[in-house]
Write a protein that holds these residues in place. Sequence first.
Motif, PDB file in Angstrom:
ATOM      1  N   THR A  95       0.841  -1.203   0.000  1.00 16.33           N
ATOM      2  CA  THR A  95       0.000   0.000   0.000  1.00 16.33           C
ATOM      3  C   THR A  95       0.872   1.248   0.000  1.00 16.33           C
ATOM      4  OG1 THR A  95      -1.698  -1.176   1.261  1.00 16.33           O
ATOM      5  CG2 THR A  95      -1.837   1.235   1.224  1.00 16.33           C
ATOM      6  N   GLY A  96       1.975   1.179   0.749  1.00 14.10           N
ATOM      7  CA  GLY A  96       2.903   2.302   0.805  1.00 14.10           C
ATOM      8  C   GLY A  96       3.492   2.639  -0.550  1.00 14.10           C
ATOM      9  N   ASN A  97       3.760   1.616  -1.367  1.00 13.95           N
ATOM     10  CA  ASN A  97       4.293   1.850  -2.714  1.00 13.95           C
ATOM     11  C   ASN A  97       3.270   2.542  -3.611  1.00 13.95           C
ATOM     12  OD1 ASN A  97       6.881   0.838  -2.378  1.00 13.95           O
ATOM     13  ND2 ASN A  97       6.302  -1.247  -2.886  1.00 13.95           N
ATOM     14  N   ILE A  98       1.993   2.224  -3.412  1.00  8.43           N
ATOM     15  CA  ILE A  98       0.935   2.884  -4.187  1.00  8.43           C
ATOM     16  C   ILE A  98       0.883   4.367  -3.831  1.00  8.43           C
ATOM     17  CG2 ILE A  98      -1.555   2.979  -4.637  1.00  8.43           C
ATOM     18  CD1 ILE A  98      -1.650  -0.024  -3.934  1.00  8.43           C
ATOM     19  N   ILE A  99       0.932   4.639  -2.538  1.00  7.23           N
ATOM     20  CA  ILE A  99       0.899   6.032  -2.069  1.00  7.23           C
ATOM     21  C   ILE A  99       2.160   6.770  -2.517  1.00  7.23           C
ATOM     22  CG2 ILE A  99       0.906   7.531  -0.025  1.00  7.23           C
ATOM     23  CD1 ILE A  99      -0.689   5.285   1.404  1.00  7.23           C
ATOM     24  N   LYS A 100       3.289   6.085  -2.447  1.00  9.10           N
ATOM     25  CA  LYS A 100       4.554   6.699  -2.867  1.00  9.10           C
ATOM     26  C   LYS A 100       4.516   7.072  -4.340  1.00  9.10           C
ATOM     27  CE  LYS A 100       9.552   5.966  -2.868  1.00  9.10           C
ATOM     28  NZ  LYS A 100      10.658   5.005  -2.542  1.00  9.10           N
ATOM     29  N   THR A 101       3.905   6.190  -5.163  1.00 10.03           N
ATOM     30  CA  THR A 101       3.761   6.488  -6.589  1.00 10.03           C
ATOM     31  C   THR A 101       2.941   7.751  -6.792  1.00 10.03           C
ATOM     32  OG1 THR A 101       3.916   4.152  -7.225  1.00 10.03           O
ATOM     33  CG2 THR A 101       2.850   5.649  -8.797  1.00 10.03           C
ATOM     34  N   LEU A 102       1.829   7.847  -6.072  1.00 10.46           N
ATOM     35  CA  LEU A 102       0.976   9.036  -6.169  1.00 10.46           C
ATOM     36  C   LEU A 102       1.753  10.293  -5.768  1.00 10.46           C
ATOM     37  CD1 LEU A 102      -1.717  10.508  -6.535  1.00 10.46           C
ATOM     38  CD2 LEU A 102      -2.365   9.749  -4.232  1.00 10.46           C
ATOM     39  N   LYS A 103       2.474  10.227  -4.658  1.00  9.91           N
ATOM     40  CA  LYS A 103       3.233  11.375  -4.178  1.00  9.91           C
ATOM     41  C   LYS A 103       4.325  11.784  -5.169  1.00  9.91           C
ATOM     42  CE  LYS A 103       4.576  11.204   0.172  1.00  9.91           C
ATOM     43  NZ  LYS A 103       4.098  12.444   0.827  1.00  9.91           N
ATOM     44  N   CYS A 111       6.251  20.244 -10.226  1.00 11.84           N
ATOM     45  CA  CYS A 111       7.470  20.901 -10.705  1.00 11.84           C
ATOM     46  C   CYS A 111       7.360  21.296 -12.177  1.00 11.84           C
ATOM     47  CB  CYS A 111       8.674  19.979 -10.500  1.00 11.84           C
ATOM     48  SG  CYS A 111       9.140  19.740  -8.770  1.00 11.84           S
ATOM     49  N   GLN A 112       6.513  20.590 -12.918  1.00 11.07           N
ATOM     50  CA  GLN A 112       6.283  20.918 -14.324  1.00 11.07           C
ATOM     51  C   GLN A 112       5.278  22.069 -14.479  1.00 11.07           C
ATOM     52  OE1 GLN A 112       7.580  19.839 -17.198  1.00 11.07           O
ATOM     53  NE2 GLN A 112       9.022  18.482 -16.171  1.00 11.07           N
ATOM     54  N   GLY A 113       4.613  22.442 -13.380  1.00 14.17           N
ATOM     55  CA  GLY A 113       3.606  23.505 -13.443  1.00 14.17           C
ATOM     56  C   GLY A 113       2.267  23.013 -13.951  1.00 14.17           C
ATOM     57  N   TRP A 114       2.031  21.690 -13.859  1.00 15.34           N
ATOM     58  CA  TRP A 114       0.780  21.123 -14.356  1.00 15.34           C
ATOM     59  C   TRP A 114      -0.363  21.291 -13.360  1.00 15.34           C
ATOM     60  CZ3 TRP A 114       3.111  15.837 -16.340  1.00 15.34           C
ATOM     61  CH2 TRP A 114       3.922  16.115 -17.456  1.00 15.34           C
ATOM     62  N   HIS A 115      -0.020  21.519 -12.087  1.00 14.62           N
ATOM     63  CA  HIS A 115      -1.054  21.759 -11.067  1.00 14.62           C
ATOM     64  C   HIS A 115      -0.417  22.514  -9.910  1.00 14.62           C
ATOM     65  CE1 HIS A 115       0.353  18.892  -7.975  1.00 14.62           C
ATOM     66  NE2 HIS A 115       0.807  18.186  -9.002  1.00 14.62           N
ATOM     67  N   ASN A 116      -1.242  22.982  -8.981  1.00 15.47           N
ATOM     68  CA  ASN A 116      -0.717  23.716  -7.822  1.00 15.47           C
ATOM     69  C   ASN A 116      -1.176  23.104  -6.504  1.00 15.47           C
ATOM     70  OD1 ASN A 116      -3.392  24.407  -7.839  1.00 15.47           O
ATOM     71  ND2 ASN A 116      -3.074  26.590  -8.271  1.00 15.47           N
ATOM     72  N   ASN A 117      -1.514  21.823  -6.536  1.00 11.39           N
ATOM     73  CA  ASN A 117      -1.988  21.118  -5.354  1.00 11.39           C
ATOM     74  C   ASN A 117      -0.796  20.479  -4.629  1.00 11.39           C
ATOM     75  OD1 ASN A 117      -3.268  19.571  -3.437  1.00 11.39           O
ATOM     76  ND2 ASN A 117      -4.530  18.406  -4.876  1.00 11.39           N
ATOM     77  N   ILE A 118      -0.566  20.885  -3.375  1.00 19.01           N
ATOM     78  CA  ILE A 118       0.586  20.346  -2.638  1.00 19.01           C
ATOM     79  C   ILE A 118       0.140  19.500  -1.431  1.00 19.01           C
ATOM     80  CG2 ILE A 118       2.198  22.136  -3.369  1.00 19.01           C
ATOM     81  CD1 ILE A 118       1.719  23.534  -0.674  1.00 19.01           C
ATOM     82  N   ILE A 119      -1.052  18.935  -1.495  1.00 18.13           N
ATOM     83  CA  ILE A 119      -1.542  18.093  -0.399  1.00 18.13           C
ATOM     84  C   ILE A 119      -0.603  16.913  -0.158  1.00 18.13           C
ATOM     85  CG2 ILE A 119      -3.001  16.698  -1.927  1.00 18.13           C
ATOM     86  CD1 ILE A 119      -3.727  17.659   1.752  1.00 18.13           C
ATOM     87  N   HIS A 120       0.070  16.457  -1.230  1.00 16.98           N
ATOM     88  CA  HIS A 120       0.969  15.309  -1.090  1.00 16.98           C
ATOM     89  C   HIS A 120       2.167  15.589  -0.194  1.00 16.98           C
ATOM     90  CE1 HIS A 120       2.652  17.735  -4.310  1.00 16.98           C
ATOM     91  NE2 HIS A 120       3.811  17.121  -4.134  1.00 16.98           N
ATOM     92  N   ARG A 121       2.412  16.885   0.082  1.00 20.39           N
ATOM     93  CA  ARG A 121       3.531  17.258   0.952  1.00 20.39           C
ATOM     94  C   ARG A 121       3.116  17.305   2.424  1.00 20.39           C
ATOM     95  NH1 ARG A 121       6.521  22.272  -2.232  1.00 20.39           N
ATOM     96  NH2 ARG A 121       7.111  21.108  -4.130  1.00 20.39           N
ATOM     97  N   SER A 122       1.839  17.139   2.686  1.00 17.61           N
ATOM     98  CA  SER A 122       1.333  17.165   4.061  1.00 17.61           C
ATOM     99  C   SER A 122       1.901  16.007   4.873  1.00 17.61           C
ATOM    100  CB  SER A 122      -0.197  17.087   4.053  1.00 17.61           C
ATOM    101  OG  SER A 122      -0.688  16.837   5.364  1.00 17.61           O
TER     102      SER A 122
END
Length: 206
Positions: A95-103, A111-122
Amino acid sequence: KELQDKSGRREKIIFIKDKNDFHVAFQILLKEGREGKLLTKQKKIYTKESLDVWEQGNTKLNLFIPNLKFNNVSMDTYNTILIEANKRNFTKNYTGNIIKTLKTIMELAYCQGWHNNIIHRSKDFKTLKEKSFQIYLNEIEIKKIYDMDLSKEKFMETIRDRFIISLYTGLRISDMKTLTIDNIYNGLITHINKKTTKKVVYLYMK
C-alpha cells in the motif's frame, strides 16, 4: 527549456494537453523515465525497478480512482486508497508503494507547473511502511541446493549458481543479471551497484 520550482529544483519542461489528468500525465512521465530523460532529486536517472513499481502503483490507482485529477487529490483520496487496499488485504509496504507512486507523480507534475496542489507534501499524507518478516535459508539448506546434480540441465545449473552467489553477497536481481566472469578477479567480486551506482567489492566464496 527548464522549469524551476519554489525549492530551486530545475526540471525539463514537458508539454501535455490535459495537465490535470493524473493518468495521462503518468504515462508521459513514465515514458520520459524509461528513456532516461527524467531525473530524481539526486540528479540521477530513475532505475527500471523504480519505474516498474510506478506502473504497479498506477495500475492500482487507476482501479481505485479511475478519473483521478491532480487538483482533486485530497486526504479523502488518501483515505480511499487505504480503504481499497485494506479490502484486498494488501500489506502496508505494498500500500505504501501505491501512495509513494501518487506522491512522486504529484511532485513531478507540480514541478512541471501542471497543477498547484501540494496536499501530497502534508505530514498526514504519509507513505506506509512496516518491517517485513525475512525468511532465510540456513547453511545446511544452501549446501543441499549447491550439491544438487544439475549437470544435465546447464541452464538450471547456472541459475542455481547465481542464486547462491546472491545469497552470500546480497546482490539485487538487477545486479545479478549484469554479473559476468569479468567481475570476478583475484578472489573478489567487483561490481557497480545499479541502484546506487556505487562500486561494491565482495569476497568470492570458492
